[in-house]
Each structure stands twice: as structure tokens, then as C-alpha cells.
Design a protein around this motif. Structure first.
Motif, PDB file in Angstrom:
ATOM      1  N   PRO A  11       0.815  -1.219   0.000  1.00 51.36           N
ATOM      2  CA  PRO A  11       0.000   0.000   0.000  1.00 51.36           C
ATOM      3  C   PRO A  11       0.843   1.261   0.000  1.00 51.36           C
ATOM      4  O   PRO A  11       1.956   1.289   0.532  1.00 51.36           O
ATOM      5  CB  PRO A  11      -0.800  -0.117   1.302  1.00 51.36           C
ATOM      6  CG  PRO A  11       0.063  -0.953   2.196  1.00 51.36           C
ATOM      7  CD  PRO A  11       0.824  -1.899   1.306  1.00 51.36           C
ATOM      8  N   ALA A  13      -7.417   0.145  -1.324  1.00 54.96           N
ATOM      9  CA  ALA A  13      -8.411  -0.639  -0.584  1.00 54.96           C
ATOM     10  C   ALA A  13      -9.244  -1.483  -1.538  1.00 54.96           C
ATOM     11  O   ALA A  13      -9.535  -2.656  -1.263  1.00 54.96           O
ATOM     12  CB  ALA A  13      -9.299   0.288   0.239  1.00 54.96           C
ATOM     13  N   GLY A  66      -3.218   6.208  -0.562  1.00 51.84           N
ATOM     14  CA  GLY A  66      -4.387   5.380  -0.800  1.00 51.84           C
ATOM     15  C   GLY A  66      -4.273   4.472  -2.003  1.00 51.84           C
ATOM     16  O   GLY A  66      -5.167   3.658  -2.253  1.00 51.84           O
ATOM     17  N   HIS A 112      -9.021   5.616  -2.746  1.00 54.99           N
ATOM     18  CA  HIS A 112      -9.511   4.295  -2.322  1.00 54.99           C
ATOM     19  C   HIS A 112      -9.030   3.175  -3.242  1.00 54.99           C
ATOM     20  O   HIS A 112      -9.480   2.036  -3.109  1.00 54.99           O
ATOM     21  CB  HIS A 112     -11.043   4.306  -2.283  1.00 54.99           C
ATOM     22  CG  HIS A 112     -11.618   5.438  -1.500  1.00 54.99           C
ATOM     23  ND1 HIS A 112     -11.523   5.514  -0.114  1.00 54.99           N
ATOM     24  CD2 HIS A 112     -12.264   6.570  -1.899  1.00 54.99           C
ATOM     25  CE1 HIS A 112     -12.099   6.628   0.298  1.00 54.99           C
ATOM     26  NE2 HIS A 112     -12.546   7.290  -0.750  1.00 54.99           N
ATOM     27  N   ARG A 150      -6.983  -4.402  -2.912  1.00 52.15           N
ATOM     28  CA  ARG A 150      -6.754  -5.459  -1.922  1.00 52.15           C
ATOM     29  C   ARG A 150      -8.030  -6.244  -1.658  1.00 52.15           C
ATOM     30  O   ARG A 150      -8.007  -7.462  -1.468  1.00 52.15           O
ATOM     31  CB  ARG A 150      -6.194  -4.871  -0.625  1.00 52.15           C
ATOM     32  CG  ARG A 150      -5.652  -5.952   0.302  1.00 52.15           C
ATOM     33  CD  ARG A 150      -5.155  -5.408   1.624  1.00 52.15           C
ATOM     34  NE  ARG A 150      -4.509  -6.444   2.404  1.00 52.15           N
ATOM     35  CZ  ARG A 150      -5.161  -7.423   3.046  1.00 52.15           C
ATOM     36  NH1 ARG A 150      -6.488  -7.490   2.989  1.00 52.15           N
ATOM     37  NH2 ARG A 150      -4.481  -8.339   3.721  1.00 52.15           N
ATOM     38  N   ARG A 151      -9.175  -5.550  -1.632  1.00 51.73           N
ATOM     39  CA  ARG A 151     -10.455  -6.236  -1.422  1.00 51.73           C
ATOM     40  C   ARG A 151     -10.713  -7.246  -2.529  1.00 51.73           C
ATOM     41  O   ARG A 151     -11.203  -8.347  -2.271  1.00 51.73           O
ATOM     42  CB  ARG A 151     -11.582  -5.205  -1.346  1.00 51.73           C
ATOM     43  CG  ARG A 151     -12.944  -5.803  -0.987  1.00 51.73           C
ATOM     44  CD  ARG A 151     -13.928  -4.744  -0.563  1.00 51.73           C
ATOM     45  NE  ARG A 151     -14.096  -3.707  -1.588  1.00 51.73           N
ATOM     46  CZ  ARG A 151     -13.672  -2.455  -1.450  1.00 51.73           C
ATOM     47  NH1 ARG A 151     -13.038  -2.064  -0.348  1.00 51.73           N
ATOM     48  NH2 ARG A 151     -13.877  -1.573  -2.428  1.00 51.73           N
TER      49      ARG A 151
END
Length: 218
Positions: free
Chosen positions: A132, A165, A136, A162, A168-169
């Protein structure tokens, strides 16, 4: 998905980058820097990154380039043309040049990167690796099987607060065991450049160029 992490040296290291041409790279550094100075910083960051990759254990080292190679490119890299399209498409296409062996993709914006940190990305037992960024986004993305990259990268909204995030999700929701790498700061603004230069290892080209610009009054 069963875990299938790489053994030491078996990973392909990909660097996705733009040719450091004034007016095409690091435009958010202008001002305070001129387009030529911003390109010099971009070239220094890219060169530091490439030399770090040379010191890391790898099976292949590949520069995925938008533009033409220059004297900043050290020996030891394969060069492939970066595909057109959005960043998600270009990242997916970069993994397509790999075979079914593990691969880790890096950007050109983290000259503070070390070879030891890259070596840590090759632990057995992970299906994917994720690095990361403070803004972001992400500075590294890897897959034990690069064949799954296209489905897991395409469609992720890029260049937002975002993005990391969301990416990775995607990995987690696909059932991958994700190995997390440390958070690093990208060089986008002049403030980023100063913070990153302070974290660079001794002999960093990026820190040297930034210091020379500071002494010149920039």
C-alpha cells in the motif's frame, strides 16, 4: 486457492514506468519545479528503482515502458512495450508478459525502496502480495500465478484515495492469501519528494538530484 509462494530468486520483478520526458512525467511537481527538473527527479527515481531491482533476487527483471529506453536503463532488464488504456488495463497487460511463475510489479515512484524489502515479497505461502501507498494507492502488486491478474486488476478504479483498498479487497474476495508489504510514500508532490528523499538509502540518485535543486534555490 492453494498457497503457492515463490522460492528465493524465482520471482519475476516488473517495473512499470514512463520514459522521463519533460512535460510527460511528474507534472504535479510543477510548480515549484520546472518540467525539466521534474523529469530529472523522475529519471532519478526510476534509475534508483531499477538498480534496486538489480540487487534483489529474481528470475527475470522486466521494464514495462511507455516510451523509449535511455542511458538511464542499466543492463539486465528485458524491455516490453506498455499497452495503451487505463492504468488497470496497463497493469493487467504487464502481468500477461509473465509465464505461470510468481511475479511482482512495482512503480517508479518509490526510490526509497530497498532490495531487502523486495526479497521479503517472496515468502512461501502467499497467493498475492500487496504494497500500500500512503496516498491510498499501491506501490507493489504481485501474484503467485500471474494468470489471475487480469480478472483481479481490470475494473479497479485507479488514481483515487480508495484504489489500494479496492484492489486489496478484490484479492481477498477472490480467496487469495495476501502477503502485505510495508506502506511507502509515492513521489507525487514537492512535499512527497522531500519526505521520500529523507528515507532514501545512502547514494540515492533521487536524494542527490533533489539536494542539487534545493541548493540551486528550488
Amino acid at each position: 486457492m492453494s498457497a503457492r509462494g515463490p522460492v528465493s530468486g524465482a520471482v519475476t520483478l516488473l517495473v512499470i514506468a514512463k520514459e522521463p520526458v519533460p512535460g510527460r512525467v511528474k507534472t504535479r511537481l510543477t510548480p515549484p519545479y520546472t518540467p525539466r527538473e521534474a523529469a530529472a527527479l523522475a529519471q532519478a527515481a526510476l534509475t534508483d528503482t531499477l538498480h534496486t531491482v538489480l540487487r534483489a533476487p529474481a528470475r527475470r527483471r522486466v521494464l514495462v515502458l511507455d516510451g523509449a529506453p535511455g542511458p538511464w536503463l542499466p543492463p539486465g532488464f528485458e524491455v516490453v512495450r506498455q499497452e495503451s488504456g487505463g492504468l488497470d488495463e496497463r497493469i493487467a497487460a504487464a502481468f500477461a508478459c509473465c509465464d505461470r511463475e510468481p511475479a511482482l510489479l512495482l512503480g517508479m515512484d518509490t526510490p526509497q525502496l530497498t532490495a531487502d524489502l523486495l526479497a521479503e515479497a517472496g515468502h512461501d505461502g502467499h497467493d498475492a502480495w500487496f504494497g500500500p501507498a500512503e496516498d491510498g494507492g499501491f506501490w507493489a502488486l504481485g501474484f503467485a500465478d500471474p494468470g489471475c491478474a487480469a480478472a483481479l486488476v481490470r475494473g479497479v478504479p485507479m488514481s483515487t484515495a480508495h484504489t489500494g483498498a479496492a484492489q486489496r479487497r478484490r484479492l481477498v474476495e477472490a480467496g487469495l492469501d495476501v502477503g502485505d508489504l510495508p506502506v511507502l510514500r509515492d513521489v507525487d508532490t514537492a512535499a512527497d519528494a522531500a519526505e521520500v528523499a529523507a528515507c532514501c538509502p545512502p547514494g540515492s540518485r533521487f536524494a542527490t538530484v533533489l539536494d542539487s535543486l534545493a541548493r540551486a534555490g528550488r
